[in-house]
Every structure is written in C-alpha cells, then in structure tokens.
Motif scaffolding. Structure first.
Motif, short mmCIF file in Angstrom:
data_model
loop_
_atom_site.label_atom_id
_atom_site.label_comp_id
_atom_site.label_asym_id
_atom_site.label_seq_id
_atom_site.Cartn_x
_atom_site.Cartn_y
_atom_site.Cartn_z
N VAL A 105 0.81 -1.23 0.00
CA VAL A 105 0.00 0.00 0.00
C VAL A 105 0.84 1.27 0.00
CG1 VAL A 105 -1.99 -1.11 1.11
CG2 VAL A 105 -0.33 0.14 2.51
N LYS A 106 2.14 1.16 0.18
CA LYS A 106 2.98 2.36 0.22
C LYS A 106 2.82 3.24 -1.02
CE LYS A 106 6.43 0.83 3.53
NZ LYS A 106 7.82 0.40 3.76
N PRO A 107 2.81 2.67 -2.25
CA PRO A 107 2.62 3.54 -3.43
C PRO A 107 1.26 4.25 -3.42
CG PRO A 107 3.45 1.39 -4.10
CD PRO A 107 3.11 1.29 -2.65
N VAL A 108 0.23 3.59 -2.91
CA VAL A 108 -1.09 4.22 -2.85
C VAL A 108 -1.08 5.37 -1.85
CG1 VAL A 108 -3.54 3.85 -2.33
CG2 VAL A 108 -2.23 2.05 -3.48
N LEU A 109 -0.47 5.13 -0.69
CA LEU A 109 -0.46 6.15 0.37
C LEU A 109 0.43 7.33 0.04
CD1 LEU A 109 -0.46 3.89 3.54
CD2 LEU A 109 -2.40 5.08 2.49
N THR A 110 1.43 7.13 -0.79
CA THR A 110 2.30 8.25 -1.19
C THR A 110 1.86 8.87 -2.50
OG1 THR A 110 3.86 6.74 -2.26
CG2 THR A 110 4.31 7.33 0.04
N GLY A 111 0.83 8.30 -3.12
CA GLY A 111 0.33 8.81 -4.40
C GLY A 111 -0.66 9.95 -4.22
N ALA A 112 -1.33 10.23 -5.31
CA ALA A 112 -2.29 11.35 -5.34
C ALA A 112 -3.51 11.03 -4.47
CB ALA A 112 -2.73 11.60 -6.78
N ASP A 113 -4.09 12.08 -3.91
CA ASP A 113 -5.31 11.92 -3.12
C ASP A 113 -6.44 11.46 -4.03
OD1 ASP A 113 -4.04 12.66 -0.82
OD2 ASP A 113 -4.73 14.74 -0.87
N GLY A 114 -7.37 10.71 -3.46
CA GLY A 114 -8.52 10.24 -4.20
C GLY A 114 -9.20 9.13 -3.44
N PRO A 115 -10.22 8.54 -4.04
CA PRO A 115 -11.00 7.49 -3.37
C PRO A 115 -10.15 6.26 -2.99
CG PRO A 115 -12.12 8.21 -5.37
CD PRO A 115 -10.80 8.89 -5.34
N ALA A 116 -9.21 5.87 -3.84
CA ALA A 116 -8.37 4.69 -3.53
C ALA A 116 -7.51 4.95 -2.30
CB ALA A 116 -7.49 4.34 -4.73
N LYS A 117 -6.96 6.15 -2.21
CA LYS A 117 -6.12 6.49 -1.06
C LYS A 117 -6.96 6.57 0.22
CE LYS A 117 -2.41 9.70 0.13
NZ LYS A 117 -1.61 10.82 -0.38
N ASP A 118 -8.15 7.16 0.12
CA ASP A 118 -9.04 7.27 1.29
C ASP A 118 -9.44 5.87 1.79
OD1 ASP A 118 -8.89 10.02 1.06
OD2 ASP A 118 -10.82 10.20 0.01
N GLU A 119 -9.81 5.02 0.86
CA GLU A 119 -10.20 3.66 1.23
C GLU A 119 -9.03 2.91 1.86
OE1 GLU A 119 -10.60 -0.21 -1.36
OE2 GLU A 119 -12.45 0.98 -1.58
N THR A 120 -7.86 3.07 1.29
CA THR A 120 -6.68 2.37 1.80
C THR A 120 -6.31 2.86 3.19
OG1 THR A 120 -5.90 1.97 -0.45
CG2 THR A 120 -4.27 1.80 1.31
N ARG A 121 -6.37 4.16 3.41
CA ARG A 121 -6.10 4.69 4.75
C ARG A 121 -7.07 4.09 5.77
NH1 ARG A 121 -5.24 11.04 3.24
NH2 ARG A 121 -2.96 11.01 3.20
N ALA A 122 -8.33 4.04 5.41
CA ALA A 122 -9.34 3.49 6.31
C ALA A 122 -9.09 2.00 6.56
CB ALA A 122 -10.74 3.71 5.73
N MET A 123 -8.72 1.27 5.52
CA MET A 123 -8.50 -0.17 5.66
C MET A 123 -7.26 -0.45 6.52
SD MET A 123 -9.80 -3.12 5.03
CE MET A 123 -10.89 -3.03 3.62
#
Length: 170
Positions: A140-158
């Motif tokens: 998940v590191k690439p998602v969390l360091t990437g652009a904000d959006g629904p995928a990042k929000d969902e991943t943070r919550a998960m």
C-alpha cells in the motif's frame, strides 16, 4: 491451562542449580507484553515450556514490528472513519486484506475457544508479521504516497481498520 516452565535446556528451574530465570528481569529487559506473548506462544498442551531470554527477545521484536506498523499508519494519516465497512472495499488489495483479517480472526477465536493458546498466538503472529506488515503495508505504500482520491481514502481506512482488528485479537 499451562505447562511447567523449564530452562532453555529443559531442566526444571532450581535455585540450587542456579538456572532460575527471574521474570521481573525479563520484563525489565524486554517488556511484559513480550513475556506474556512468549508464554502464550509456547503453551502447547501436554508439553513443558523451555524458556530462554532469546525467545522473549524474539517476541519483543514482534511487538516492535507491530509498533512500527502503527507508527507507519499514523504518519500516513490512516484513521478509521465513522461507519467504515471493510466489506464495501473496491480496491483489490483492500478486499484481500479484509478477507485475510477475517480468516485470522476466525483462527485465533477457534484456538482460544479450544484453550489452544499457542495456536492462537501463532495465528496472530503469522498474520501480523507475514500478511499485514510484510505484504499489505509494503504493497500500500505507493497508494499512500500517491495522489489523493477514493483509492487512497479507502486504503487509509483499511490500514486503520486492520490495525484495530489486530489489537482486538492480541
């Protein structure tokens, strides 16, 4: 419920032999959680526990791994929003970890209900170290360091939801 605690060579601890391991010294050096988890992980029914400081140190490293995972989540803004439902995850990686979390919870619960504390500790250990820390958090590191959006929000919550489930299991 628990076995006889022996020294690392299997001999019964004895003051006259000088092979007694003082649990307070272990707690001072490695922490109470590490000692508790060591005893739980080694409490196989019908088998004595061979306790050594190196075993307690290994489970202290496990606690440190979990601490670092929690710090990683905090540094990346991973919080559990109200009403978050892991079953509604759309990202494949998040659906996978939700499934693995449920599987680990089932294994731990069944083991505790059967008084197999070592199996419960082993299932929790494998999930935290091998699945959550070594695979999920790395992926998940690439998602969390990437652009904000629904995928990042969902991943943070998960990330936060799984962390909280781990703490409940432990």
């Amino acid at each position: 419920i628990h076995a006889l605690v022996r020294d690392e060579k299997g001999a019964k601890m004895s003051k006259s032999k000088g092979n007694v391991i003082d649990p307070l010294n272990l707690v001072d050096k490695y922490g109470a959680d590490a000692l508790r988890f060591t005893l739980a992980a080694m409490a196989v029914q019908g088998r004595d526990i061979k306790l050594s400081p190196q075993r307690v140190e290994g489970y202290r490293n496990f606690a440190t791994k979990l601490w670092n995972a929690c710090r990683f989540a905090e540094m990346n803004g991973c919080v559990l929003p109200p009403g978050f439902d892991p079953a509604s995850a759309k990202q494949t990686l998040n659906r996978w970890i939700a499934h693995e979390t449920a599987k680990a919870a089932r294994e731990v619960t069944e083991a505790i209900e059967g008084y197999r504390f070592n199996d419960a500790a082993g299932a929790a250990y494998r999930f935290v170290w091998n699945i959550y820390c070594d695979w999920y958090l790395e992926l998940v590191k690439p998602v969390l360091t990437g652009a904000d959006g629904p995928a990042k929000d969902e991943t943070r919550a998960m990330v936060a939801w799984v962390r909280d489930e781990i703490l409940k299991l432990l």
